[in-house]
Design a protein around this motif. Sequence first.
Motif, mmCIF file in Angstrom:
data_model
loop_
_atom_site.group_PDB
_atom_site.id
_atom_site.type_symbol
_atom_site.label_atom_id
_atom_site.label_comp_id
_atom_site.label_asym_id
_atom_site.label_seq_id
_atom_site.Cartn_x
_atom_site.Cartn_y
_atom_site.Cartn_z
ATOM 1 N N LEU A 194 0.836 -1.199 0.000
ATOM 2 C CA LEU A 194 0.000 0.000 0.000
ATOM 3 C C LEU A 194 0.872 1.251 0.000
ATOM 4 C CD1 LEU A 194 -2.864 1.170 0.093
ATOM 5 C CD2 LEU A 194 -2.726 1.047 2.597
ATOM 6 N N GLY A 195 1.947 1.233 0.786
ATOM 7 C CA GLY A 195 2.863 2.371 0.823
ATOM 8 C C GLY A 195 3.479 2.672 -0.525
ATOM 9 N N GLU A 196 3.730 1.627 -1.309
ATOM 10 C CA GLU A 196 4.284 1.822 -2.657
ATOM 11 C C GLU A 196 3.252 2.377 -3.620
ATOM 12 O OE1 GLU A 196 6.198 -1.678 -4.132
ATOM 13 O OE2 GLU A 196 7.201 -2.037 -2.223
ATOM 14 N N ARG A 197 1.984 2.168 -3.320
ATOM 15 C CA ARG A 197 0.920 2.595 -4.228
ATOM 16 C C ARG A 197 0.463 4.025 -3.973
ATOM 17 N NH1 ARG A 197 -1.566 4.426 -7.400
ATOM 18 N NH2 ARG A 197 -3.066 3.579 -8.870
ATOM 19 N N LEU A 198 0.657 4.523 -2.758
ATOM 20 C CA LEU A 198 0.166 5.850 -2.385
ATOM 21 C C LEU A 198 1.254 6.910 -2.510
ATOM 22 C CD1 LEU A 198 -1.828 4.871 0.832
ATOM 23 C CD2 LEU A 198 -2.711 5.135 -1.494
ATOM 24 N N ASP A 199 0.830 8.131 -2.821
ATOM 25 C CA ASP A 199 1.755 9.255 -2.888
ATOM 26 C C ASP A 199 2.152 9.726 -1.494
ATOM 27 O OD1 ASP A 199 1.990 9.599 -5.693
ATOM 28 O OD2 ASP A 199 0.043 10.574 -5.731
ATOM 29 N N THR A 200 1.191 9.746 -0.602
ATOM 30 C CA THR A 200 1.460 10.209 0.755
ATOM 31 C C THR A 200 0.675 9.371 1.746
ATOM 32 O OG1 THR A 200 1.366 12.067 2.283
ATOM 33 C CG2 THR A 200 -0.320 12.008 0.580
ATOM 34 N N THR A 201 1.278 9.057 2.855
ATOM 35 C CA THR A 201 0.616 8.233 3.869
ATOM 36 C C THR A 201 0.780 8.809 5.267
ATOM 37 O OG1 THR A 201 2.590 6.868 4.092
ATOM 38 C CG2 THR A 201 0.884 6.088 2.550
ATOM 39 N N ASP A 202 1.167 10.063 5.378
ATOM 40 C CA ASP A 202 1.450 10.648 6.689
ATOM 41 C C ASP A 202 0.285 10.512 7.656
ATOM 42 O OD1 ASP A 202 3.946 11.314 5.774
ATOM 43 O OD2 ASP A 202 3.448 13.408 5.374
ATOM 44 N N ASP A 229 -9.647 7.383 11.030
ATOM 45 C CA ASP A 229 -10.537 8.520 10.859
ATOM 46 C C ASP A 229 -11.100 8.531 9.432
ATOM 47 O OD1 ASP A 229 -10.450 11.664 9.899
ATOM 48 O OD2 ASP A 229 -11.322 11.365 11.893
ATOM 49 N N GLY A 230 -12.351 8.938 9.296
ATOM 50 C CA GLY A 230 -12.997 8.972 7.982
ATOM 51 C C GLY A 230 -12.262 9.839 6.975
ATOM 52 N N THR A 231 -11.714 10.947 7.413
ATOM 53 C CA THR A 231 -10.958 11.822 6.520
ATOM 54 C C THR A 231 -9.699 11.119 6.018
ATOM 55 O OG1 THR A 231 -11.784 13.764 7.702
ATOM 56 C CG2 THR A 231 -9.832 14.073 6.332
ATOM 57 N N THR A 232 -9.047 10.416 6.903
ATOM 58 C CA THR A 232 -7.844 9.674 6.531
ATOM 59 C C THR A 232 -8.183 8.584 5.521
ATOM 60 O OG1 THR A 232 -6.852 10.098 8.683
ATOM 61 C CG2 THR A 232 -5.921 8.281 7.408
ATOM 62 N N TRP A 233 -9.242 7.829 5.792
ATOM 63 C CA TRP A 233 -9.645 6.762 4.872
ATOM 64 C C TRP A 233 -10.028 7.343 3.509
ATOM 65 C CZ3 TRP A 233 -8.840 2.293 3.300
ATOM 66 C CH2 TRP A 233 -9.731 1.592 2.502
ATOM 67 N N ASN A 234 -10.730 8.462 3.507
ATOM 68 C CA ASN A 234 -11.093 9.109 2.238
ATOM 69 C C ASN A 234 -9.852 9.554 1.475
ATOM 70 O OD1 ASN A 234 -13.849 8.713 2.491
ATOM 71 N ND2 ASN A 234 -14.167 10.655 3.537
ATOM 72 N N ASP A 235 -8.818 9.989 2.189
ATOM 73 C CA ASP A 235 -7.563 10.371 1.547
ATOM 74 C C ASP A 235 -6.909 9.159 0.888
ATOM 75 O OD1 ASP A 235 -5.303 12.131 0.922
ATOM 76 O OD2 ASP A 235 -4.242 11.004 2.480
ATOM 77 N N VAL A 236 -6.889 8.046 1.605
ATOM 78 C CA VAL A 236 -6.326 6.809 1.032
ATOM 79 C C VAL A 236 -7.117 6.420 -0.206
ATOM 80 C CG1 VAL A 236 -6.015 4.323 1.420
ATOM 81 C CG2 VAL A 236 -5.348 5.967 3.198
ATOM 82 N N ARG A 237 -8.429 6.362 -0.090
ATOM 83 C CA ARG A 237 -9.280 5.995 -1.235
ATOM 84 C C ARG A 237 -9.108 6.956 -2.394
ATOM 85 N NH1 ARG A 237 -15.038 5.766 1.061
ATOM 86 N NH2 ARG A 237 -15.368 6.393 -1.080
#
Length: 100
Positions: free
Chosen positions: A5-13, A78-86
């Motif tokens: 997942l970390g390789e797929r996302l631009d940011t994971t902070d 948190d919902g905001t965090t999950w929405n960022d991932v999605r």
Amino acid sequence: MFDVLGERLDTTDALADELTGNLAAALDGAGQEAAGFTPEEFVDWVREAVREKTTDVDVDRARLHTQAVFESLAQSVDGTTWNDVRGQLPDEYERLYRAG
């Protein structure tokens, strides 16, 4: 799975901030250019990562593992965090994090 997942996302902070140390550390691949692999390739990468740590895992089991982890993330961060991932994943990934 978190390393993939970390390789797929631009940011994971924000996501890393909500996870325990070892899971957050697995996201270290983020921040570089996100790898543009399909959901099928994502599941295959997860399969290979699981294989290295345990025994051989078939694609169906790796897909179920991936879906379970995404479901767990959706319920525990948190919902905001999950929405960022999605939001960082193409629409075609929806079948990996939506039940049914």
